[in-house]
Write a protein that holds these residues in place. Structure first.
Motif, short mmCIF file in Angstrom:
data_model
loop_
_atom_site.label_atom_id
_atom_site.label_comp_id
_atom_site.label_asym_id
_atom_site.label_seq_id
_atom_site.Cartn_x
_atom_site.Cartn_y
_atom_site.Cartn_z
N ILE A 165 22.06 56.98 34.83
CA ILE A 165 21.98 58.38 35.27
C ILE A 165 21.45 58.39 36.70
N ALA A 166 22.34 58.04 37.64
CA ALA A 166 22.02 57.96 39.06
C ALA A 166 23.03 58.81 39.81
N PHE A 167 22.56 59.61 40.76
CA PHE A 167 23.39 60.61 41.42
C PHE A 167 23.84 60.15 42.81
N ASP A 168 24.85 60.85 43.32
CA ASP A 168 25.30 60.72 44.72
C ASP A 168 25.66 59.29 45.09
N GLY A 169 26.18 58.53 44.12
CA GLY A 169 26.62 57.18 44.41
C GLY A 169 25.50 56.17 44.59
N LEU A 170 24.25 56.57 44.31
CA LEU A 170 23.14 55.65 44.46
C LEU A 170 23.22 54.53 43.42
N VAL A 171 22.81 53.34 43.83
CA VAL A 171 22.82 52.18 42.94
C VAL A 171 21.38 51.83 42.59
N VAL A 172 21.12 51.63 41.31
CA VAL A 172 19.78 51.24 40.85
C VAL A 172 19.67 49.71 40.96
N PRO A 173 18.79 49.19 41.81
CA PRO A 173 18.69 47.74 41.96
C PRO A 173 18.36 47.06 40.63
N TYR A 174 19.05 45.95 40.37
CA TYR A 174 18.78 45.17 39.15
C TYR A 174 17.69 44.16 39.50
N ILE A 175 16.49 44.39 39.03
CA ILE A 175 15.31 43.69 39.54
C ILE A 175 15.35 42.17 39.33
N PRO A 176 15.93 41.63 38.22
CA PRO A 176 15.97 40.17 38.10
C PRO A 176 16.70 39.46 39.25
N LYS A 177 17.53 40.18 40.01
CA LYS A 177 18.18 39.59 41.18
C LYS A 177 17.17 39.28 42.29
N TYR A 178 16.05 40.01 42.27
CA TYR A 178 15.08 39.91 43.35
C TYR A 178 13.79 39.20 42.94
N TYR A 179 13.55 39.14 41.62
CA TYR A 179 12.26 38.61 41.15
C TYR A 179 12.47 37.92 39.81
N ASP A 180 12.16 36.63 39.74
CA ASP A 180 12.46 35.83 38.54
C ASP A 180 11.72 36.31 37.30
N ASP A 181 10.45 36.64 37.45
CA ASP A 181 9.61 36.93 36.28
C ASP A 181 9.73 38.39 35.86
N THR A 182 10.96 38.80 35.54
CA THR A 182 11.25 40.18 35.18
C THR A 182 11.76 40.27 33.76
N LEU A 183 11.21 41.20 32.99
CA LEU A 183 11.70 41.55 31.67
C LEU A 183 12.32 42.94 31.75
N VAL A 184 13.52 43.10 31.22
CA VAL A 184 14.23 44.38 31.30
C VAL A 184 14.25 45.04 29.94
N CYS A 185 13.74 46.27 29.88
CA CYS A 185 13.73 47.05 28.64
C CYS A 185 14.73 48.19 28.77
N TYR A 186 15.63 48.28 27.81
CA TYR A 186 16.72 49.26 27.92
C TYR A 186 16.91 49.99 26.60
N SER A 187 17.31 51.25 26.69
CA SER A 187 17.64 52.04 25.50
C SER A 187 18.93 52.80 25.75
N TYR A 188 19.80 52.82 24.75
CA TYR A 188 21.04 53.59 24.85
C TYR A 188 20.82 55.08 24.56
N SER A 189 19.63 55.44 24.17
CA SER A 189 19.38 56.82 23.76
C SER A 189 19.57 57.80 24.90
N LYS A 190 19.36 57.37 26.15
CA LYS A 190 19.54 58.26 27.30
C LYS A 190 20.96 58.19 27.85
N SER A 191 21.44 56.97 28.10
CA SER A 191 22.76 56.84 28.71
C SER A 191 23.88 57.37 27.81
N PHE A 192 23.71 57.27 26.49
CA PHE A 192 24.70 57.77 25.55
C PHE A 192 24.33 59.14 24.97
#
Length: 288
Positions: A113-140
């Protein structure tokens, strides 16, 4: 559930978890429930990005992880690539200075849910010690259906131990077993783009209406919230007064940013249209 699992897996005695105001209020409850301490970096209201000077002052050898929520609840801000690069650079230096990993826990239920063509940076690309928590409850748009995942990249320090701790913590949180129906739904829809046009329409309608009424607000970049400045210093009193007009708002102090309020626009567009004259009446009351 993914956030609480990460806290449970990582937290040891004396650990601190840093987050940035404004922040999702339950972070405090979740961290304290596993014996950790939540440390809050003060907000930067001009754009809701990170105040890095304040952040560096709050980092200590006890820092176990940094919580990042982008797009943000409640501000709707998206942390820019520049912000993420600076965050990663600081944490890499501190990992070397302290001699232990400092994790980023990236809370990403609003990623699409990002507007005006903005891209949300995927943090593991920039920092190794990253854990990503995601839920489909918002996007769907599946409110209440808590189905998602925790991504543990193999670049994470002590990967085997961290992965094992997260798997074990998930097993003891017995409410996370997603119904098979929604597992099939997600599997079928996972590669379909989310239609965020209604959020774009609602956000613009509410933002424009509040600005016309005299409110000060940073234009949201994603999620489905506005975080305007209250018309008095006491945000709780302001939100209480708003109830007279049928407006249910959340005080900014709950998110670590006193003097502001959250308004959600994940509702029917007609409801927003009907609310705008009420916001105007509320604003007019402060002009008397």
């Amino acid at each position: 559930a993914s956030i609480t699992i990460c806290f449970k897996a990582l937290c040891e005695a004396g650990d601190e978890f840093i987050t940035f105001a404004p922040f999702f209020p339950e972070y405090r409850c979740f961290v304290e429930s596993v014996g950790g301490k939540l440390v809050v970096v003060p907000p930067r209201p001009a754009d809701w990005q990170i105040d890095f000077a304040a952040f560096e002052r709050l980092l200590t050898p006890h820092t176990k992880a940094v919580i990042v929520n982008s797009p943000n609840n409640p501000s709707g801000a998206i942390y820019s690539e520049e912000t993420i690069r600076e965050l990663a650079s600081i944490l890499k230096r501190k990992e070397q200075a302290y001699g232990h990993p400092i994790f980023i826990i990236s809370d990403e239920p609003y990623r699409e849910i990002a507007f005006d063509g903005l891209v949300v940076p995927y943090i593991p690309k920039y920092y190794d010690d990253t854990l990503v928590c995601y839920s489909y409850s918002k996007s769907f748009s599946l409110p209440g259906e808590r189905i998602g995942y925790i991504a543990v990249p193999d670049s994470v320090a002590d990967f085997g131990a961290v992965f094992g701790a997260i798997a074990g913590a998930a097993r003891v949180v017995t409410h996370v077993n997603a119904p098979s129906l929604w597992q099939y739904v997600v599997a079928r829809c996972v590669d379909e783009p989310s239609d965020i046009s209604k959020y774009v329409e609602n956000g613009k309608l509410l933002y424009d209406g509040l600005v016309r009424a005299g409110f000060t607000c940073v234009k949201p970049q994603g999620a489905f919230y506005l975080f305007p400045k209250c018309l008095e210093d006491d945000d709780a009193a302001f939100c209480e007064r708003a109830k007279k007009y049928g407006l249910l708002l959340v005080p900014g102090a709950d998110f670590g940013a006193p003097g502001y309020f959250r308004a959600a626009y994940c509702i029917k567009t007609d409801t927003i249209r009907r609310s705008l004259p009420l916001f105007q009446q509320l604003a007019d009351e402060y002009k008397k």
